[in-house]
Design a protein around this motif. Structure first.
Motif, PDB file in Angstrom:
ATOM      1  N   TRP A  54      53.421  38.663  49.704  1.00 52.89           N
ATOM      2  CA  TRP A  54      52.636  37.435  49.746  1.00 52.89           C
ATOM      3  C   TRP A  54      52.517  36.825  48.345  1.00 52.89           C
ATOM      4  CZ3 TRP A  54      48.211  36.225  47.113  1.00 52.89           C
ATOM      5  CH2 TRP A  54      47.643  34.989  47.437  1.00 52.89           C
ATOM      6  N   ASN A  61      49.260  31.894  42.947  1.00 51.43           N
ATOM      7  CA  ASN A  61      48.676  32.884  43.855  1.00 51.43           C
ATOM      8  C   ASN A  61      47.930  33.996  43.114  1.00 51.43           C
ATOM      9  OD1 ASN A  61      49.885  31.505  45.947  1.00 51.43           O
ATOM     10  ND2 ASN A  61      51.556  32.961  46.205  1.00 51.43           N
ATOM     11  N   GLU A  63      45.143  34.454  41.185  1.00 54.10           N
ATOM     12  CA  GLU A  63      43.704  34.736  41.308  1.00 54.10           C
ATOM     13  C   GLU A  63      43.380  35.373  42.655  1.00 54.10           C
ATOM     14  OE1 GLU A  63      41.343  34.813  38.968  1.00 54.10           O
ATOM     15  OE2 GLU A  63      42.966  34.293  37.588  1.00 54.10           O
ATOM     16  N   GLU A  64      43.982  34.847  43.724  1.00 58.05           N
ATOM     17  CA  GLU A  64      43.740  35.457  45.038  1.00 58.05           C
ATOM     18  C   GLU A  64      44.398  36.828  45.123  1.00 58.05           C
ATOM     19  OE1 GLU A  64      44.042  34.621  49.805  1.00 58.05           O
ATOM     20  OE2 GLU A  64      44.385  32.957  48.422  1.00 58.05           O
ATOM     21  N   LYS A  66      44.802  38.890  42.649  1.00 57.20           N
ATOM     22  CA  LYS A  66      43.918  39.765  41.878  1.00 57.20           C
ATOM     23  C   LYS A  66      42.734  40.232  42.735  1.00 57.20           C
ATOM     24  CE  LYS A  66      40.943  39.348  37.875  1.00 57.20           C
ATOM     25  NZ  LYS A  66      40.579  38.496  36.746  1.00 57.20           N
ATOM     26  N   ASP A  67      42.091  39.299  43.422  1.00 58.59           N
ATOM     27  CA  ASP A  67      40.947  39.654  44.272  1.00 58.59           C
ATOM     28  C   ASP A  67      41.362  40.607  45.394  1.00 58.59           C
ATOM     29  OD1 ASP A  67      39.334  38.008  42.736  1.00 58.59           O
ATOM     30  OD2 ASP A  67      39.378  36.340  44.160  1.00 58.59           O
ATOM     31  N   ARG A  68      42.474  40.286  46.056  1.00 59.38           N
ATOM     32  CA  ARG A  68      42.941  41.127  47.164  1.00 59.38           C
ATOM     33  C   ARG A  68      43.359  42.516  46.678  1.00 59.38           C
ATOM     34  NH1 ARG A  68      46.974  37.611  51.038  1.00 59.38           N
ATOM     35  NH2 ARG A  68      45.566  35.918  51.550  1.00 59.38           N
TER      36      ARG A  68
END
Length: 119
Positions: A54, A61, A63-64, A66-68
């Motif tokens: 993904w 992509n 920042e998302e 990193k969070d995931r």
């Protein structure tokens, strides 16, 4: 805790690297195991196949990703154990997290170093 170093696996090994830990799930292309000089390959701590695909190493992509990825690490007993193991090694001496991605700022080693500094 000693500072966590981050380095591409394609860079030359240096004495200052200390314990060299590969944090990619897949072995990097074109690097022999001898040349890599890896002390530990913790493929289990790398991002899941689905998350890696993904992300696609697209900065937009990151920042998302990193969070995931942080969520994947912190919610997995095995990955959390490996994170604590890396921290333990960092308390004993220098640790360098190795990765293969071309982007030096947006990759899982950067995320792991951030997680380690917050423990």
């Amino acid at each position: 805790m000693n500072p966590i170093r981050i380095k591409r696996i394609y860079e030359e090994e240096e004495p200052a690297d200390g314990r060299r830990i590969l944090v990619d799930r897949i072995w990097p292309r074109g690097v022999s195991k001898d040349k890599a000089a890896v002390d530990e390959w913790l493929k289990e701590i790398g991002p899941s196949h689905e998350l890696r695909k993904w992300f696609g190493h697209k900065r937009e992509n990151y920042e998302e990703f990193k969070d995931r990825y942080m969520k994947e690490v912190l919610e997995s007993e095995e990955r959390s154990r490996l994170l604590r193991q890396i921290r333990s090694w960092a308390e004993e001496g220098t640790v360098t997290l190795l990765y293969a991605a071309k982007d030096r700022e947006c990759n899982q080693a950067v995320v792991l170093a951030e997680l380690l500094s917050s423990l």
